[in-house]
Scaffold this motif. Sequence first.
Motif, short mmCIF file in Angstrom:
data_model
loop_
_atom_site.label_atom_id
_atom_site.label_comp_id
_atom_site.label_asym_id
_atom_site.label_seq_id
_atom_site.Cartn_x
_atom_site.Cartn_y
_atom_site.Cartn_z
N ASN A 1 -60.60 34.51 12.14
CA ASN A 1 -59.51 33.58 12.84
C ASN A 1 -59.91 32.60 11.69
O ASN A 1 -58.67 31.72 11.98
N VAL A 2 -60.78 31.81 11.29
CA VAL A 2 -60.61 30.70 10.34
C VAL A 2 -59.44 30.52 9.20
O VAL A 2 -58.42 29.17 9.19
N GLY A 3 -59.03 31.69 9.12
CA GLY A 3 -58.15 32.05 8.01
C GLY A 3 -56.98 32.53 8.86
O GLY A 3 -55.64 33.25 7.18
N CYS A 4 -56.51 33.82 9.44
CA CYS A 4 -56.08 34.68 9.94
C CYS A 4 -55.69 33.76 11.58
O CYS A 4 -56.10 33.86 12.29
N PRO A 5 -54.03 33.91 11.50
CA PRO A 5 -54.05 33.30 12.46
C PRO A 5 -53.22 34.32 13.82
O PRO A 5 -53.10 34.40 14.97
N LEU A 6 -53.90 35.70 13.76
CA LEU A 6 -53.69 36.96 14.59
C LEU A 6 -54.80 36.26 15.41
O LEU A 6 -55.59 36.30 15.74
N ASP A 7 -54.22 37.09 17.14
CA ASP A 7 -54.62 36.99 18.47
C ASP A 7 -55.77 38.35 18.02
O ASP A 7 -55.29 39.27 18.14
#
Lengths: 111, 182
Positions: free
Chosen positions: B121-127
């Motif tokens: 999640n640091v680089g990826c906006p997915l839940d």
Amino acid sequence: MFEIHCPYCNEKRAEIEFSYAGEAHIVRPNAKQQPVMSDEDWSRYMFIRDNIRGEHAERWWHNAGCNMFFNAIRNTVTDKFVMTYKMGSPRRTAKQIDVARETNTADKAKT
Amino acid sequence: MLFDQAVDIPEIFKSERVSVTLIEGKARYNLRVKAADVTAFKKSTGLKLPSKIGSSSLSKVVSCLKLGPDEWLVIANSTQQKKLDKVFEKASKDFICSITDISHRNIGFEVSGELAAKLINVGCPLDLSLTAFPVGKVTRTIFESAQIMLLRTGEDSFHVECWRSFAPYLRDYFKRVMTTRY
């Protein structure tokens, strides 16, 4: 970051996964029309766009997702997406857009 | 020879709560099959191609992941490569389809541990909660500026696949996050 609903994945995904791909519903002249088209006709097809202020039918590309193109109605003033729909389906009428806008507002009020 | 060696994963990547390892020895194929042909294609190749976008059929030998309406990624052990090559050679004659061997194009990382989702999640906006992204869900997405394929293989483990040329970038990014945060 705002989210766009992809009609193929059927979920809302982050805007950075998408690319804008120009105005929607521009039909390429068919093989019969092409040889008799004037330069002016061609340039109109290639370059001339409505550049609407307000709700605009446009193509988007989910290139970092399902890799599909789809159509969307987006307000060019507020950058709000009213609706998205699959490629190949007919242009949405003003009435359909109104309904979609109202559902969006109703959904937002719920949450 | 596969090109997994293009990225050497040194010492790092092992903390108590999250670890990153390179997934080696995989053969990968990209399939594009017309919707009308899918049933016959499945029968002919014996592959378990899932039908819903974002779903997958996982096994230790051959995994099939559905990325788009007509697009699948097949990840298999490299021991299966010769067999699959033959199967696909036959299928490519029987169907109008596209089958591309991308074994050398991609590099896979396994991110596991209780902080795995946080690291991604640091680089990826997915839940990446288990309700929104359950085990077996797969999608192509973005990690910072690199396109990745993300697959949840377990509650605390992910398979991250990227193009070979993006792999050093991803590795260094993971390294930086892990050394500064965890």
